[in-house]
Design a protein around this motif. Structure first.
Motif, PDB file in Angstrom:
ATOM      1  N   LYS A   1      26.080  41.348  32.127  1.00 35.45           N
ATOM      2  CA  LYS A   1      24.766  40.908  32.980  1.00 35.45           C
ATOM      3  C   LYS A   1      24.492  40.464  34.031  1.00 35.45           C
ATOM      4  CE  LYS A   1      20.992  37.810  30.276  1.00 35.45           C
ATOM      5  NZ  LYS A   1      20.782  37.604  28.984  1.00 35.45           N
ATOM      6  N   TYR A   2      25.641  39.362  34.204  1.00 42.74           N
ATOM      7  CA  TYR A   2      25.326  38.698  35.669  1.00 42.74           C
ATOM      8  C   TYR A   2      25.308  39.469  36.810  1.00 42.74           C
ATOM      9  CZ  TYR A   2      25.346  35.337  39.157  1.00 42.74           C
ATOM     10  OH  TYR A   2      24.835  34.108  40.516  1.00 42.74           O
TER      11      TYR A   2
ATOM     12  N   HIS B   1      21.628  33.540  28.061  1.00 44.30           N
ATOM     13  CA  HIS B   1      21.586  34.663  26.911  1.00 44.30           C
ATOM     14  C   HIS B   1      21.393  34.722  25.972  1.00 44.30           C
ATOM     15  CE1 HIS B   1      23.179  38.594  26.480  1.00 44.30           C
ATOM     16  NE2 HIS B   1      24.444  38.018  25.225  1.00 44.30           N
ATOM     17  N   PRO B   2      21.061  35.171  24.935  1.00 47.92           N
ATOM     18  CA  PRO B   2      20.155  35.316  23.702  1.00 47.92           C
ATOM     19  C   PRO B   2      21.056  34.883  22.611  1.00 47.92           C
ATOM     20  CG  PRO B   2      18.826  36.745  24.006  1.00 47.92           C
ATOM     21  CD  PRO B   2      20.028  35.901  25.495  1.00 47.92           C
ATOM     22  N   ILE B   3      21.532  33.932  22.174  1.00 49.07           N
ATOM     23  CA  ILE B   3      23.140  34.634  21.379  1.00 49.07           C
ATOM     24  C   ILE B   3      22.977  35.004  19.817  1.00 49.07           C
ATOM     25  CG2 ILE B   3      25.174  33.062  20.327  1.00 49.07           C
ATOM     26  CD1 ILE B   3      24.946  33.675  23.589  1.00 49.07           C
ATOM     27  N   ALA B   4      23.165  35.851  19.194  1.00 50.53           N
ATOM     28  CA  ALA B   4      22.698  36.103  17.503  1.00 50.53           C
ATOM     29  C   ALA B   4      23.311  36.853  16.604  1.00 50.53           C
ATOM     30  CB  ALA B   4      21.327  37.592  17.757  1.00 50.53           C
ATOM     31  N   HIS B   5      24.006  35.297  15.845  1.00 50.05           N
ATOM     32  CA  HIS B   5      25.204  35.596  15.028  1.00 50.05           C
ATOM     33  C   HIS B   5      25.110  36.351  13.949  1.00 50.05           C
ATOM     34  CE1 HIS B   5      27.423  32.447  17.624  1.00 50.05           C
ATOM     35  NE2 HIS B   5      26.836  31.222  17.759  1.00 50.05           N
ATOM     36  N   CYS B   6      26.009  37.006  14.144  1.00 49.58           N
ATOM     37  CA  CYS B   6      26.115  37.942  12.609  1.00 49.58           C
ATOM     38  C   CYS B   6      27.005  37.929  11.988  1.00 49.58           C
ATOM     39  CB  CYS B   6      26.325  39.401  12.852  1.00 49.58           C
ATOM     40  SG  CYS B   6      24.613  40.012  13.917  1.00 49.58           S
TER      41      CYS B   6
ATOM     42  N   ARG C   1      23.199  29.024  27.188  1.00 45.36           N
ATOM     43  CA  ARG C   1      23.217  28.918  29.364  1.00 45.36           C
ATOM     44  C   ARG C   1      24.898  28.993  30.148  1.00 45.36           C
ATOM     45  NH1 ARG C   1      22.318  23.964  32.347  1.00 45.36           N
ATOM     46  NH2 ARG C   1      22.415  25.088  35.320  1.00 45.36           N
ATOM     47  N   PHE C   2      24.732  29.774  30.852  1.00 42.50           N
ATOM     48  CA  PHE C   2      26.290  30.181  31.138  1.00 42.50           C
ATOM     49  C   PHE C   2      26.415  29.724  32.460  1.00 42.50           C
ATOM     50  CE2 PHE C   2      26.283  32.773  27.718  1.00 42.50           C
ATOM     51  CZ  PHE C   2      27.784  32.751  27.197  1.00 42.50           C
TER      52      PHE C   2
ATOM     53  N   GLU D   1      17.604  30.829  37.361  1.00 41.07           N
ATOM     54  CA  GLU D   1      17.284  32.412  36.823  1.00 41.07           C
ATOM     55  C   GLU D   1      16.742  31.911  35.212  1.00 41.07           C
ATOM     56  OE1 GLU D   1      19.839  35.724  36.496  1.00 41.07           O
ATOM     57  OE2 GLU D   1      20.606  34.815  38.635  1.00 41.07           O
ATOM     58  N   ASP D   2      15.978  31.001  35.584  1.00 43.43           N
ATOM     59  CA  ASP D   2      14.898  30.559  34.412  1.00 43.43           C
ATOM     60  C   ASP D   2      13.505  31.672  34.951  1.00 43.43           C
ATOM     61  OD1 ASP D   2      14.691  29.259  31.958  1.00 43.43           O
ATOM     62  OD2 ASP D   2      14.914  27.692  32.754  1.00 43.43           O
ATOM     63  N   ILE D   3      13.144  32.861  34.165  1.00 47.44           N
ATOM     64  CA  ILE D   3      12.096  33.392  34.610  1.00 47.44           C
ATOM     65  C   ILE D   3      10.769  32.878  33.986  1.00 47.44           C
ATOM     66  CG2 ILE D   3      10.819  35.284  35.231  1.00 47.44           C
ATOM     67  CD1 ILE D   3      13.828  34.413  37.243  1.00 47.44           C
TER      68      ILE D   3
END
Ligand SMILES: O=C(O)C(=O)C[C@]1(C(=O)O)C=C[C@@H](O)C=C1
Length: 383
Positions: A118-119, A182-187, A275-276, A374-376
Motif C-alpha cells: 500500500k505504501y 491499515h485496517p486489519i480484518a481477522h478471519c 499503524r505502521f 497519512e492520517d487523512i
C-alpha cells in the motif's frame, strides 16, 4: 437485453469509471505542483466541502443517495491527497526510484506485506520484497544496506503498542520516514473441507492472538500455536493439509495460500486498525505544504514533575501531542524512556525551540524522524 449483454455494458461502464479516476488522479497531481509553486497547503478542506456539497446535490438528480456519494468521495479524496503528498515528498527528498527493496515481517500475504504494498505503490515502480522472520531481522537488513526501507507495525487499536518495535527504535540509527494505517480484518481460515466443530489447532502471530483473545477464549479444547507471522500461519495450514488446523489472518492473504474463510470479524474491537512506520537509513524532510509528525524519545530523569515539565514545553510552543508511550530502559530498572509523537514539522520554528528547551531539561533526547502524516480525516460537510 440478455444477461451477457447487460454484463458487457456493466464491464464497459466500470472501465470508463476507472479511466475517469485515472484522469482525476493526474489532475490532482498537476494541482500539487501548482500549489507548491504558490506556497499553498495540499489540503483545502473548503474546496473539498464545496465539491462534496455540489456532488450530493447532483447525485440527487441522478437518484444516487448522499451517503453513497459521500463514501465514494472519501475514498477518492484520500487517494488524491496521498498521491499528492507522495509526489511532493519524492521530489523534495529525491526519492523517485524505480526499484526499492523493502523488508517486512513474514512473506507474501502477511499484514505487513499488504502495508508495504500500500505504501510503496505510490512511490516506486517495482518492489523487491524482503520478508523477514523477526522485527530484529527487519531493522538489521536496513541497517546493513540489504534493504532500503523497513515497514514495521507500531500500534494497533485492539492490542495497543508493539513494544518490541518501540524497543528496537531506541537502539537503531535508522529514521522514521513515513507512516500509514491499515485496517486489519481477522478471519479464521482453513482448508476447503474444514468443519468448524472439529478444529483442534489455531495458528497465528502473537499480536493477532492478542487482538482476537475474546474469540479464542470461546474455543474449547483448541491449541493455540504461536507463529512468526501471519503468512507463516497460512503456510503451516497449507503444508499440514489437516482440516482440523486453521489460521487467523486476512482474507486476501489466505487466498494466496488457497485457504477459505470460515468466520470473519474475530478482533476484540470492531475498528481494528494497525499503524505502521516506515524506516530508512537517511531521514527525510517534510514539505511545508504537508501536515507532518515528528517522533522523538527522551529520558527525563526521575525527579518529581520531570515529565510534566517536559510536556509543558510542548504546550508553551503550541505543539499538540499525537501519542505518548513509555518503555523500560535496559539495564536501568524502573527507569523509563518516553516516546513522543507530535503534530509538528522538525523544521518549524516552534519545534526547533521546543527541542532546544527539552535538550536543557532532559538527560537524553533523540529525534527518531519527521514524516508526512497519512492520517487523512474525511471531508466534513457542515449541515
Ligand atoms: O483542488 C485541490 O486543491 C486539490 O488538491 C484537489 C483535491 C481533490 O482531489 O479534489 C484534493 C485535495 C484538496 O484538499 C482539495 C481537492
Amino acid at each position: 437485453m440478455q444477461l451477457d449483454q447487460i454484463r458487457t455494458e456493466i464491464s464497459d461502464t466500470d472501465q470508463q469509471l476507472l479511466a475517469l479516476l485515472a484522469k482525476r488522479r493526474q489532475l490532482a497531481l498537476a494541482v500539487a505542483n501548482a500549489k507548491l509553486a504558490q506556497n499553498k497547503p495540499i489540503r483545502d478542506q473548503k474546496r473539498e466541502q464545496e465539491l462534496l456539497i455540489s456532488l450530493i446535490e447532483h447525485g440527487k438528480t441522478l437518484n444516487i443517495d448522499a451517503q453513497y456519494v459521500t463514501r465514494l468521495y472519501h475514498v477518492i479524496i484520500e487517494d488524491s491527497v496521498l498521491q499528492q503528498q507522495a509526489k511532493i515528498q519524492g521530489q523534495l527528498n529525491n526519492l523517485d526510484r524505480d526499484i526499492v527493496r523493502v523488508a517486512f515481517l513474514g512473506g507474501q500475504g502477511s499484514y505487513s506485506y499488504w502495508a508495504a504494498q500500500k505504501y510503496f505503490t505510490r512511490r516506486a515502480e517495482q518492489l523487491i520484497e524482503l520478508g523477514c522472520d523477526s522485527f530484529h531481522d527487519i531493522v538489521h537488513s536496513v541497517e546493513t544496506g540489504h534493504a532500503d526501507y523497513a515497514v514495521l507495525p507500531i500500534e494497533n487499536t485492539s492490542s495497543g503498542s508493539i513494544n518490541e518495535v518501540y524497543d528496537l527504535l531506541q537502539h537503531t540509527r535508522l529514521s522514521i520516514v513515513g507512516e500509514l494505517t491499515h485496517p486489519i480484518a481477522h478471519c479464521l481460515l482453513g482448508l476447503e473441507d474444514t468443519d468448524l466443530s472439529k478444529i483442534r489447532q489455531v495458528c497465528a502471530h502473537p499480536q493477532v492472538i492478542a487482538q482476537c483473545s475474546q474469540f479464542l477464549q470461546g474455543l474449547a479444547n483448541v491449541k493455540v500455536e504461536y507463529c512468526d507471522s501471519t503468512s507463516d500461519a497460512f503456510s503451516r495450514v497449507k503444508q499440514l493439509q489437516d482440516p482440523s488446523v486453521v489460521a487467523i489472518g486476512g482474507e486476501a492473504g489466505g487466498d494466496l495460500y488457497g485457504l477459505q474463510v470460515l468466520t470473519r470479524e474475530l478482533a476484540n474491537q470492531k475498528d481494528n486498525v494497525s499503524r505502521f512506520i516506515v524506516v530508512a537509513r537517511k531521514p527525510v524532510q517534510v514539505a511545508k505544504a504537508i501536515p507532518a509528525k515528528t517522533t522523538f524519545i527522551m529520558y527525563t530523569g526521575q525527579q518529581p514533575g520531570a515529565l510534566v515539565d517536559a510536556l509543558l514545553v510542548l504546550k508553551q510552543h503550541g505543539i499538540s501531542m499525537a501519542k505518548l508511550e513509555s518503555r523500560p530502559i535496559n539495564g536501568n530498572p524502573w527507569e523509563e524512556m518516553f516516546y513522543v509523537d507530535v503534530f509538528a514539522n522538525l523544521n518549524d520554528y516552534a519545534m526547533t525551540r521546543a527541542l532546544e528547551e527539552l535538550n536543557k531539561i532532559t538527560r537524553f533526547i533523540k529525534v527518531l524522524g519527521c514524516y508526512a502524516s497519512e492520517d487523512i480525516e474525511p471531508t466534513q460537510v457542515i449541515a
